[in-house]
Scaffold this active site. Structure first.
Site, PDB file in Angstrom:
ATOM      1  N   SER A  40       0.832  -1.203   0.000  1.00 38.47           N
ATOM      2  CA  SER A  40       0.000   0.000   0.000  1.00 38.47           C
ATOM      3  C   SER A  40       0.870   1.258   0.000  1.00 38.47           C
ATOM      4  O   SER A  40       1.698   1.440  -0.882  1.00 38.47           O
ATOM      5  CB  SER A  40      -0.959  -0.047   1.186  1.00 38.47           C
ATOM      6  OG  SER A  40      -2.028   0.862   1.010  1.00 38.47           O
ATOM      7  N   ASP A 152      -5.742  -3.477  -2.694  1.00 32.40           N
ATOM      8  CA  ASP A 152      -4.748  -3.186  -1.652  1.00 32.40           C
ATOM      9  C   ASP A 152      -4.221  -4.448  -0.964  1.00 32.40           C
ATOM     10  O   ASP A 152      -4.984  -5.266  -0.459  1.00 32.40           O
ATOM     11  CB  ASP A 152      -5.402  -2.271  -0.616  1.00 32.40           C
ATOM     12  CG  ASP A 152      -4.400  -1.571   0.273  1.00 32.40           C
ATOM     13  OD1 ASP A 152      -3.428  -2.216   0.706  1.00 32.40           O
ATOM     14  OD2 ASP A 152      -4.597  -0.373   0.553  1.00 32.40           O
TER      15      ASP A 152
END
Length: 309
Positions: A40, A152
């Site tokens: 991320s 993600d």
């Protein structure tokens, strides 16, 4: 043969400013990573560092405020999300490189919507790898990579130590920004015990025995009433929508990171306390950078020892 030093940069949205501080701290002690594995915002910062765009990325990020942060993106409900993040990433297209051409080994972790599998991205565009790794479910559009739709990596491996090991790291320093979750502490019950006033304080107010007793009784009553009022306020309060979402995500990532660390532990675990940081607190860059730097410098002797052994 010298040991390969791997740096793991975990998930954490605006908390990722701490990663910039960690990289600055490494420069101060003269240590350069041989491998970077990111998830991320960790993939964003690590990728920007490796393509030579960290200063530009930092300048861009510092222009964002909690309210303007989303202005850098396009609102467009599509691909399972509300926001198209491509415009923000395209601003750095001139810096993009292929991962396999980088002087330092790099990998980003994402999750496959079709299979639920953790996906390690170790080839292709650095920018696209970072975009896939940071595609927060529902908020950002999923990213298509070949036949896969990726989101993600924090839903699978928030601090990918296992990826760093796979890339060849002998020594791993992991930066975990979710170790201290943003829980709703006001719902944590207060202690049951009520401390009594110290004798020295009592005698200073009234040197007589009866005066001291009266003062202790009054002080104890006040403390009890105050704690009962606090307990009542907490009992009547209710969690709000967004703070509940923040807390739940933090708690989830904290436990997932702990579980993953049982099978793939880092050699050094950096846990700067970011619990008071909202996901969009980009305007607190200096504070968060310093937290990351301090966390790294606090382990400088341990890092040196591991690299020396």
């Amino acid at each position: 043969m010298s040991k390969k030093f791997g740096l793991v940069l975990g998930s954490g949205a605006a908390r990722g400013w701490a990663h910039v501080g960690v990289l600055k701290g490494l420069e101060e002690i003269g240590v350069k990573p041989d491998i970077i594995a990111g998830c991320s915002v960790g993939a964003l910062v690590g990728g920007a560092y490796l393509v030579g765009a960290l200063d530009e990325f930092e300048a861009w990020g510092r222009e964002l405020s909690p309210l303007s942060a989303m202005g850098a993106f396009n609102f467009w409900v599509n691909r399972g999300g509300l926001v198209d993040a491509r415009p923000a990433f395209e601003a750095f297209a001139a810096f993009d490189k292929k991962i396999e051409e980088l002087p330092i080994r790099f990998g980003a972790v994402a999750a496959d919507l079709g299979t639920g599998e953790e996906v390690w991205i170790t080839q292709g565009s650095v920018i696209e790898a970072a975009r896939a790794s940071s595609a927060i479910p529902v908020l950002f559009h999923a990213v298509q990579r070949g036949p896969r739709w990726l989101v993600d990596g924090a839903v699978a491996n928030p601090a990918p130590v296992s990826l760093a090991r796979f890339l060849g790291a002998d020594i791993v320093v992991s930066v975990d920004l979710n170790a201290n979750p943003r829980v709703l502490s006001r719902f944590n019950p207060p202690p049951a015990s009520v401390p009594a006033l110290a004798p020295a304080q009592t005698l200073a107010a009234d040197p007589t025995f009866s005066g001291a007793v009266s003062h202790v009784i009054e002080d104890t009553r006040s403390r009890i009433e105050r704690q009962m009022a606090i307990a009542k306020s907490r009992a009547q309060a209710k969690p709000q929508l967004f703070e509940t979402a923040y807390a739940a995500i933090d708690i989830f990532q904290m436990h997932l990171t702990r579980l993953r660390a049982e099978t793939a532990p880092p050699d050094i675990h950096l846990t700067p306390d970011m619990r008071d940081a909202l996901p969009n607190a980009f305007d607190r860059a200096d504070e968060f950078v310093e937290k990351g730097r301090a966390a790294l410098l606090g382990k400088r002797e341990e890092i040196a020892a591991l690299l020396r052994d």
